[in-house]
Design a protein around this motif. Structure first.
Motif, PDB file in Angstrom:
ATOM      1  N   GLY A  25      -5.599 -10.383   3.055  1.00  0.00           N
ATOM      2  CA  GLY A  25      -4.489 -10.713   3.931  1.00  0.00           C
ATOM      3  C   GLY A  25      -4.343  -9.745   5.085  1.00  0.00           C
ATOM      4  O   GLY A  25      -4.808  -8.601   5.021  1.00  0.00           O
ATOM      5  N   LEU A  26      -3.696 -10.192   6.146  1.00  0.00           N
ATOM      6  CA  LEU A  26      -3.375  -9.329   7.291  1.00  0.00           C
ATOM      7  C   LEU A  26      -1.925  -8.887   7.112  1.00  0.00           C
ATOM      8  O   LEU A  26      -0.996  -9.686   7.279  1.00  0.00           O
ATOM      9  N   PHE A  27      -1.747  -7.626   6.743  1.00  0.00           N
ATOM     10  CA  PHE A  27      -0.439  -7.061   6.410  1.00  0.00           C
ATOM     11  C   PHE A  27       0.175  -6.437   7.654  1.00  0.00           C
ATOM     12  O   PHE A  27      -0.391  -5.517   8.252  1.00  0.00           O
ATOM     13  N   THR A  28       1.362  -6.937   8.054  1.00  0.00           N
ATOM     14  CA  THR A  28       1.996  -6.479   9.297  1.00  0.00           C
ATOM     15  C   THR A  28       3.389  -5.930   9.025  1.00  0.00           C
ATOM     16  O   THR A  28       4.184  -6.541   8.303  1.00  0.00           O
ATOM     17  N   THR A  29       3.680  -4.757   9.616  1.00  0.00           N
ATOM     18  CA  THR A  29       4.991  -4.129   9.483  1.00  0.00           C
ATOM     19  C   THR A  29       5.565  -3.839  10.866  1.00  0.00           C
ATOM     20  O   THR A  29       4.836  -3.713  11.849  1.00  0.00           O
ATOM     21  N   ALA A  30       6.892  -3.722  10.913  1.00  0.00           N
ATOM     22  CA  ALA A  30       7.604  -3.367  12.143  1.00  0.00           C
ATOM     23  C   ALA A  30       8.498  -2.173  11.811  1.00  0.00           C
ATOM     24  O   ALA A  30       9.550  -2.331  11.193  1.00  0.00           O
ATOM     25  N   ASP A  79       8.946   6.912   7.297  1.00  0.00           N
ATOM     26  CA  ASP A  79      10.194   6.147   7.274  1.00  0.00           C
ATOM     27  C   ASP A  79      10.894   6.320   5.923  1.00  0.00           C
ATOM     28  O   ASP A  79      12.121   6.504   5.874  1.00  0.00           O
ATOM     29  N   ILE A  80      10.130   6.268   4.844  1.00  0.00           N
ATOM     30  CA  ILE A  80      10.708   6.433   3.507  1.00  0.00           C
ATOM     31  C   ILE A  80      11.303   7.821   3.345  1.00  0.00           C
ATOM     32  O   ILE A  80      12.434   7.987   2.844  1.00  0.00           O
ATOM     33  N   LYS A  81      10.574   8.846   3.763  1.00  0.00           N
ATOM     34  CA  LYS A  81      11.064  10.217   3.629  1.00  0.00           C
ATOM     35  C   LYS A  81      12.306  10.451   4.484  1.00  0.00           C
ATOM     36  O   LYS A  81      13.234  11.175   4.069  1.00  0.00           O
ATOM     37  N   ARG A  82      12.345   9.850   5.650  1.00  0.00           N
ATOM     38  CA  ARG A  82      13.521   9.989   6.516  1.00  0.00           C
ATOM     39  C   ARG A  82      14.744   9.382   5.850  1.00  0.00           C
ATOM     40  O   ARG A  82      15.827   9.986   5.849  1.00  0.00           O
ATOM     41  N   ARG A  83      14.574   8.213   5.264  1.00  0.00           N
ATOM     42  CA  ARG A  83      15.709   7.549   4.620  1.00  0.00           C
ATOM     43  C   ARG A  83      16.090   8.231   3.296  1.00  0.00           C
ATOM     44  O   ARG A  83      17.249   8.204   2.903  1.00  0.00           O
ATOM     45  N   GLN A  84      15.108   8.812   2.627  1.00  0.00           N
ATOM     46  CA  GLN A  84      15.424   9.596   1.423  1.00  0.00           C
ATOM     47  C   GLN A  84      16.316  10.782   1.783  1.00  0.00           C
ATOM     48  O   GLN A  84      17.307  11.072   1.103  1.00  0.00           O
ATOM     49  N   THR A  93      11.946   0.861  -0.364  1.00  0.00           N
ATOM     50  CA  THR A  93      11.827  -0.533   0.067  1.00  0.00           C
ATOM     51  C   THR A  93      12.099  -0.602   1.563  1.00  0.00           C
ATOM     52  O   THR A  93      13.164  -0.176   2.023  1.00  0.00           O
ATOM     53  N   LEU A  94      11.136  -1.108   2.324  1.00  0.00           N
ATOM     54  CA  LEU A  94      11.290  -1.169   3.775  1.00  0.00           C
ATOM     55  C   LEU A  94      12.480  -2.038   4.151  1.00  0.00           C
ATOM     56  O   LEU A  94      12.731  -3.074   3.531  1.00  0.00           O
ATOM     57  N   GLN A  95      13.201  -1.631   5.179  1.00  0.00           N
ATOM     58  CA  GLN A  95      14.389  -2.366   5.601  1.00  0.00           C
ATOM     59  C   GLN A  95      14.033  -3.680   6.279  1.00  0.00           C
ATOM     60  O   GLN A  95      14.732  -4.680   6.107  1.00  0.00           O
ATOM     61  N   GLN A  96      12.963  -3.670   7.064  1.00  0.00           N
ATOM     62  CA  GLN A  96      12.541  -4.878   7.764  1.00  0.00           C
ATOM     63  C   GLN A  96      11.579  -5.694   6.899  1.00  0.00           C
ATOM     64  O   GLN A  96      10.815  -5.145   6.108  1.00  0.00           O
ATOM     65  N   ASP A  97      11.629  -7.003   7.048  1.00  0.00           N
ATOM     66  CA  ASP A  97      10.661  -7.854   6.354  1.00  0.00           C
ATOM     67  C   ASP A  97       9.238  -7.496   6.787  1.00  0.00           C
ATOM     68  O   ASP A  97       9.014  -7.029   7.915  1.00  0.00           O
ATOM     69  N   VAL A  98       8.305  -7.724   5.888  1.00  0.00           N
ATOM     70  CA  VAL A  98       6.891  -7.603   6.231  1.00  0.00           C
ATOM     71  C   VAL A  98       6.299  -9.003   6.289  1.00  0.00           C
ATOM     72  O   VAL A  98       6.858  -9.962   5.757  1.00  0.00           O
ATOM     73  N   GLY A 138       8.574 -11.155   3.198  1.00  0.00           N
ATOM     74  CA  GLY A 138       9.342 -10.601   2.088  1.00  0.00           C
ATOM     75  C   GLY A 138       9.627  -9.134   2.262  1.00  0.00           C
ATOM     76  O   GLY A 138       9.362  -8.534   3.316  1.00  0.00           O
ATOM     77  N   LYS A 139      10.173  -8.541   1.211  1.00  0.00           N
ATOM     78  CA  LYS A 139      10.518  -7.124   1.207  1.00  0.00           C
ATOM     79  C   LYS A 139       9.441  -6.330   0.463  1.00  0.00           C
ATOM     80  O   LYS A 139       9.065  -6.690  -0.658  1.00  0.00           O
TER      81      LYS A 139
END
Length: 264
Positions: A25-30, A79-84, A93-98, A138-139
């Motif tokens: 799959g082509l996995f895309t994040t924002a 991003d995870i470490k910043r929110r931690q 868990t990423l805030q934006q959908d992937v 999804g998330k």
């Protein structure tokens, strides 16, 4: 995904099959980041988990892993470490959908020469592309702490499932008859596998929406569609034969759907 009604596929069982037949799959994040691009994509093989394969409504989840050295993974970890640090209750868990996109290997350019009705009559035809694809939204939850038991457990399960699926299904290494036995993760030295696991991060996507598209000349008139089937059949290639079969299959489905609506 742009979905014309004659190209849309809503049967989740069909969409699951396409994913399993084309698991890369082509996995895309924002992700907003001062160091990395906002949008990033990576080609990653996935495992699709479904509790009830006969279910017409269950979406399931995708499992995968990616290299820590991947800039996309680095942006995710930052991003995870910043929110931690900010006290987020669900930082992994990423805030934006992937978005994960799967495309069938059976796809091909369609030359206007195949349109044996419209081309001779009006010349008003152009080339196009026939293909089938599934988009999953999804998330995504990540396992980034290499020393955590939760991460180790997830990676052990995911790597074993991914290897087993591709050895047995993709390669057809079943160990039955003359077929070779499948390779297993346990065939490699445990110390080596542990080192490799330190270099990756695992993640799973809880699927919230799944869309499918089979663009196989269903929108064309009977004469032109027949020309497409004939044209692909005469290419003399494996992909041409598969395309002809799939176009004919989708034409028949469209005919049955139209007949069903007419009889209602």
């Amino acid at each position: 995904m742009y979905l014309r009604s004659d190209h849309a596929e809503s049967d989740l069982r069909v969409l699951r099959q396409l994913i399993r037949e084309n698991p890369l799959g082509l996995f895309t994040t924002a992700i907003a980041s001062p160091s990395y691009p906002f949008l990033q994509s990576s080609h990653i093989p996935f495992v699709l988990d479904i509790d009830d394969e006969s279910s017409e409504t269950e979406l399931g989840r995708l499992r995968a892993h990616m290299a820590r050295a991947n800039p996309q993974a680095k942006a995710i970890i930052d991003d995870i470490k910043r929110r931690q640090a900010a006290g987020d209750s669900s930082p992994t868990t990423l805030q934006q959908d992937v978005l994960v996109m799967f495309t069938s290997s059976v796809q091909h350019y369609v030359t206007p020469k195949f349109y044996t009705t419209t081309k001779p009559a009006t010349g008003k035809v152009v080339g196009t592309w026939n293909y089938a694809a599934v988009q999953v939204y999804g998330k995504a939850t990540f396992y980034i702490d290499a020393n955590a038991e939760e991460t180790t457990g997830f990676l052990d399960s995911q790597i074993d499932a991914l290897s087993s699926f591709n050895e047995r299904v993709t390669m057809d290494y079943t160990g039955e008859g003359s077929r070779p036995k499948p390779w297993q993760v346990s065939d490699a030295p445990a110390a080596y596998i542990n080192v490799m696991k330190k270099a990756i991060v695992g993640f799973e996507v809880k699927i919230e929406r799944m869309e499918g598209k089979f663009k196989m000349s269903q929108e064309m008139g009977a004469g032109d569609a027949e020309g497409v089937v004939k044209g692909f059949s005469e290419l003399g290639s494996e992909v041409g034969t598969k395309m002809a079969s799939l176009v004919e299959e989708r034409r028949e489905m469209a005919r049955q759907k139209k007949a069903s609506k007419t009889s209602e």
